[in-house]
Design an enzyme around this catalytic site. Structure first.
Site, PDB file in Angstrom:
ATOM      1  N   SER A  91       0.862  -1.179   0.000  1.00  0.00           N
ATOM      2  CA  SER A  91       0.000   0.000   0.000  1.00  0.00           C
ATOM      3  C   SER A  91       0.899   1.230   0.000  1.00  0.00           C
ATOM      4  CB  SER A  91      -0.932  -0.071   1.207  1.00  0.00           C
ATOM      5  OG  SER A  91      -1.883   0.943   1.153  1.00  0.00           O
ATOM      6  N   HIS A 119      -2.448  -1.027  -3.463  1.00  0.00           N
ATOM      7  CA  HIS A 119      -3.568  -0.075  -3.336  1.00  0.00           C
ATOM      8  C   HIS A 119      -3.285   1.131  -4.219  1.00  0.00           C
ATOM      9  CE1 HIS A 119      -4.622  -1.719   0.911  1.00  0.00           C
ATOM     10  NE2 HIS A 119      -5.124  -2.460  -0.057  1.00  0.00           N
ATOM     11  N   ASP A 169      -4.994  -4.086   5.740  1.00  0.00           N
ATOM     12  CA  ASP A 169      -5.448  -5.000   4.699  1.00  0.00           C
ATOM     13  C   ASP A 169      -4.385  -6.074   4.503  1.00  0.00           C
ATOM     14  OD1 ASP A 169      -7.041  -6.049   2.682  1.00  0.00           O
ATOM     15  OD2 ASP A 169      -6.318  -4.670   1.139  1.00  0.00           O
TER      16      ASP A 169
END
Ligand SMILES: C[S@@+](CC[C@H](N)C(=O)[O-])C[C@H]1O[C@@H](n2cnc3c(N)ncnc32)[C@H](O)[C@@H]1O
Lengths: 281, 194
Positions: B15, B42, B135
């Site tokens: 991310s 992401h 996540d």
């Protein structure tokens, strides 16, 4: 230990297949050829929320409790959508496709898998702005009756309007987006005049057949949930609904290229997944 | 014994800070690296997936966006498209969906990891890199449960450490390493036989 786990996974997969089979036999909704990984995730989510002991208990519940099966139907529908989703696509429609349709005396459009209607109203707005709405008939279908009910209402929470407006502007919208709805602060109600030439109806792409000849089919982000065989079957429906020169629009990650029907189409705007059906030789 | 590889695929989640981390990781891979890499980074929904060009320019692996129904091939890295979840089917083909965000993310690392874990079982390697959320930790746990190998970037070396830290809290990881050593380990795994 590992063997034990493999067996558990195998049992779970069998139970999920039986649940899907039960729903098909009892209610006629056929999810047997949807993406397996997707179906499994959705069913297991519902299982955790349900508090039931195992998936087999879900089968009994789905057979006896209609509320529960409605819930599963919603879980498997994935009704996520937006107005003017992928603005580049709508820009291409407006600038490249509507001028073609304009030459017809009468225009028929089919939105297949229209969910709560955002995509359909986006089309209606564009047709109005291009002066074509008056001679257009739109069929908007989805297999989920609950979502079709919402689509007919055309009422959306105010907190989504900001994104819709932004998309509308990016797609080449010609007016203020607020011209198209009235708001009570909490929700926005789209203008009745947008609904005038739209028929909303339930239609299952897997189990129902062709119902009209149309000039334009829009089916976006539905086929990605189907396996290859089912995709081909459904694209076959579109082939049968379109005359030569008819236009098919798919979602931005959907592709005709690997379909058994590819030879029937030419890419018109390839990067937006807009295809035109060939004329018979 | 035949020379069949122990591992068949690698899934990677990153991310905030992920672009630089992936670049460093790719630079460390041998040029003949064969395991398919499946990556969720992401990324904003309307991004043009520039990541693919940047990683391709390193000339290490062929890098492409994951297409629906595509089967991962050796020596290719697949990047999840912006605004779609990437799932792995039992036959290893990819499914893309527009389901709701998971952990505020679409694509979500958990969605990729959990489905890949079931598809590849003990033949999967899962890696969590830098990031500012949590996540991927559920998915990494699932990979471990099903016998796969789990690797986390050493949080002290990560540009943003919350994602690796969340992963470590969720799972007993097999390796906690800086990026260059993760690359070295992957190169070695390549040679590992069953
Ligand atoms: C992700 S939404 C796509 C909505 C819209 N077309 C868009 O792209 O924003 C998928 C829709 O397909 C519908 N659908 C799924 N299976 C279907 C089927 N067999 N027949 C008709 N509609 C179906 C779902 O109910 C859902 O509303």
């Amino acid at each position: 230990m590992k063997r034990n786990q493999d067996e558990q996974l195998e049992n779970q997969d069998i139970e999920i297949r039986l649940l899907i089979e039960a729903i098909f036999q009892k209610y006629g909704y056929d999810f047997r050829n949807y993406s397996q990984a997707h179906i499994k995730r959705r069913i297991l989510n519902r299982f955790v929320l349900s508090g039931l002991k195992n998936i087999s208990e879900m089968i009994h519940e789905a057979l006896c409790n209609h509320k529960f099966v409605d819930q599963i139907l919603m879980d498997l529908s994935i009704t996520v959508t937006e107005m003017f989703r992928d603005p580049g696509f709508y820009k291409a429609l407006r600038e490249e496709i509507l001028p073609i349709l304009q030459t017809y005396p009468f225009i028929k459009i089919w939105h297949a898998g229209c969910s709560s209607g955002e995509e359909v109203y986006s089309m209606a707005i564009m047709l109005k702005e291009e002066g074509l709405y008056g001679k257009t008939q739109i069929y908007a279908t989805d297999f989920n009756p609950l979502i079709i009910k919402q689509a007919k209402e055309g009422i959306y929470p105010m907190n989504r309007i900001k994104d819709f407006t932004l998309n509308y502007q990016k797609s080449g919208g010609k007016r203020a987006f607020s011209d198209y709805y009235t708001s009570n602060g909490e929700s926005a109600r789209l203008l009745e005049s947008l609904k005038k030439n739209i028929v909303f109806a339930t239609h299952n792409l897997v189990t129902d057949s062709v119902f009209a000849e149309v000039n334009l089919v829009v089916c976006r982000n539905v086929l990605i949930y189907f396996d290859r065989g089912l995709q081909d079957k459904v694209i076959g429906l579109f082939v049968d609904s379109l005359p030569g020169g008819g236009v098919l629009c798919l979602g931005s990650k959907e592709n005709l290229q690997f379909s058994a029907h590819y030879a029937q189409f030419n890419p018109l705007i390839a990067n937006e997944k807009i295809y035109i059906k060939k004329y018979p030789n | 014994m035949t020379g069949k590889r122990r591992y068949e695929a690698v899934v990677i989640g990153s991310s905030a800070g992920g672009l630089n981390a992936l670049k460093t990781l790719f630079m460390g891979l041998d040029s003949g690296f064969r395991l398919p890499l499946i990556i969720v980074q992401h990324i904003s929904p309307d991004s043009d997936n520039y990541l693919i060009h940047i990683l391709n320019d390193l000339r290490k692996l062929r890098v492409k966006e994951a297409d629906e129904k595509e089967i991962p091939m050796p020596g290719v890295a697949y990047i999840a498209p912006p605004n779609y979840h990437l799932l792995v089917e039992p036959d290893h083909s990819f499914t893309l969906t527009v389901d709701e965000r998971v952990n505020y993310a679409r694509p979500s690392i958990d969605v990729l990891f959990e489905t890949a874990a079931e598809a590849y079982r003990h033949k999967l390697v899962g890696i969590i890199l830098t990031g500012a959320n949590s996540d991927g930790s559920k998915g990494l746990k699932r990979i471990k449960e099903l016998g796969g190998l789990v690797i986390v970037q050493d949080p002290d070396t990560a540009e943003v450490d919350s994602m690796p830290r969340a992963a470590i809290l969720a799972t007993a990881v097999d390796h906690l390493l800086p990026l260059d050593e993760i690359a070295t380990l992957l190169n070695k795994l390549e040679d590992e036989k069953k």
